[in-house]
Scaffold this motif. Structure first.
Motif, mmCIF file in Angstrom:
data_model
loop_
_atom_site.group_PDB
_atom_site.id
_atom_site.type_symbol
_atom_site.label_atom_id
_atom_site.label_comp_id
_atom_site.label_asym_id
_atom_site.label_seq_id
_atom_site.Cartn_x
_atom_site.Cartn_y
_atom_site.Cartn_z
ATOM 1 N N CYS A 13 -5.153 8.045 -7.877
ATOM 2 C CA CYS A 13 -6.511 8.548 -7.620
ATOM 3 C C CYS A 13 -7.507 7.449 -7.266
ATOM 4 N N ASN A 14 -7.042 6.259 -6.895
ATOM 5 C CA ASN A 14 -7.996 5.203 -6.563
ATOM 6 C C ASN A 14 -8.825 5.540 -5.343
ATOM 7 N N SER A 15 -8.356 6.442 -4.504
ATOM 8 C CA SER A 15 -9.134 6.846 -3.339
ATOM 9 C C SER A 15 -10.355 7.675 -3.729
ATOM 10 N N LEU A 16 -10.373 8.153 -4.952
ATOM 11 C CA LEU A 16 -11.513 8.934 -5.437
ATOM 12 C C LEU A 16 -12.477 8.106 -6.281
ATOM 13 N N TRP A 17 -12.155 6.842 -6.501
ATOM 14 C CA TRP A 17 -13.056 6.000 -7.273
ATOM 15 C C TRP A 17 -14.355 5.855 -6.515
ATOM 16 N N ARG A 27 -12.325 -7.848 -11.307
ATOM 17 C CA ARG A 27 -11.422 -8.146 -12.433
ATOM 18 C C ARG A 27 -10.059 -7.484 -12.211
ATOM 19 N N LEU A 28 -10.068 -6.252 -11.673
ATOM 20 C CA LEU A 28 -8.812 -5.572 -11.376
ATOM 21 C C LEU A 28 -8.023 -6.334 -10.321
ATOM 22 N N LYS A 29 -8.703 -6.858 -9.306
ATOM 23 C CA LYS A 29 -8.031 -7.648 -8.269
ATOM 24 C C LYS A 29 -7.403 -8.906 -8.860
ATOM 25 N N ASN A 58 1.566 -5.959 -0.511
ATOM 26 C CA ASN A 58 0.188 -5.594 -0.193
ATOM 27 C C ASN A 58 -0.740 -5.988 -1.334
ATOM 28 N N ASN A 59 -1.913 -6.513 -0.975
ATOM 29 C CA ASN A 59 -2.900 -6.796 -2.015
ATOM 30 C C ASN A 59 -3.655 -5.508 -2.364
ATOM 31 N N LEU A 60 -4.536 -5.580 -3.332
ATOM 32 C CA LEU A 60 -5.211 -4.386 -3.824
ATOM 33 C C LEU A 60 -6.066 -3.721 -2.745
ATOM 34 N N ASP A 61 -6.710 -4.509 -1.893
ATOM 35 C CA ASP A 61 -7.537 -3.918 -0.833
ATOM 36 C C ASP A 61 -6.698 -3.095 0.135
ATOM 37 N N VAL A 62 -5.513 -3.592 0.483
ATOM 38 C CA VAL A 62 -4.617 -2.866 1.388
ATOM 39 C C VAL A 62 -4.112 -1.586 0.716
ATOM 40 N N ILE A 63 -3.750 -1.682 -0.543
ATOM 41 C CA ILE A 63 -3.271 -0.504 -1.278
ATOM 42 C C ILE A 63 -4.355 0.573 -1.328
ATOM 43 N N ARG A 64 -5.585 0.170 -1.642
ATOM 44 C CA ARG A 64 -6.699 1.123 -1.700
ATOM 45 C C ARG A 64 -6.985 1.726 -0.324
ATOM 46 N N GLY A 65 -6.953 0.902 0.718
ATOM 47 C CA GLY A 65 -7.182 1.405 2.077
ATOM 48 C C GLY A 65 -6.127 2.423 2.481
ATOM 49 N N HIS A 66 -4.876 2.148 2.141
ATOM 50 C CA HIS A 66 -3.795 3.088 2.448
ATOM 51 C C HIS A 66 -3.991 4.409 1.704
ATOM 52 N N SER A 67 -4.383 4.323 0.442
ATOM 53 C CA SER A 67 -4.612 5.539 -0.351
ATOM 54 C C SER A 67 -5.744 6.378 0.231
ATOM 55 N N VAL A 68 -6.814 5.718 0.629
ATOM 56 C CA VAL A 68 -7.948 6.430 1.229
ATOM 57 C C VAL A 68 -7.531 7.077 2.541
#
Length: 111
Positions: A13-17, A27-29, A58-68
């Motif tokens: 659900c990170n795309s809904l954050w 801090r999460l990164k 993939n770094n966290l930004d890429v993972i979040r972008g993919h989820s979105v």
């Protein structure tokens, strides 16, 4: 790497954050980067970017972008009447979640 991908790519659900402090995300990164380095036996001070690139992760930004991108694509292509109704509402079109998604999907190059 399989351990890292299976456990650290699944940030549900990170795309809904929407409401979070930048410091919290930073801090999460740092935690995400540190996990990769520890699994690879690398010192904490070494380059995270290099560790991700060399290991095809993939770094966290890429993972979040993919989820979105994935969630937004499913919403846009859905034929479900409820989702279609929400998608056509001004709350969806102009709301904060859409703005956050666009910010994650279309990073502006400065300079």
């Amino acid at each position: 790497m399989e351990l890292f991908r299976s456990h650290c790519y699944s940030i549900y659900c990170n795309s809904l954050w929407l409401r979070y402090k930048v410091a919290t995300l930073n801090r999460l990164k740092v935690c995400h980067n540190d996990i990769l380095k520890r699994l690879l036996g690398l010192p904490r001070w070494c380059s995270s970017s290099l560790a991700f690139a060399r290991n095809g992760a993939n770094n966290l930004d890429v993972i979040r972008g993919h989820s979105v991108f994935s969630l937004r694509s499913r919403v846009e292509l859905s034929t479900n009447s409820i989702i279609t109704s929400v998608r056509q509402s001004s709350a969806y079109v102009y709301g904060p979640i859409q703005q956050r998604w666009l910010g994650l999907l279309f990073v502006q190059n400065v300079g």
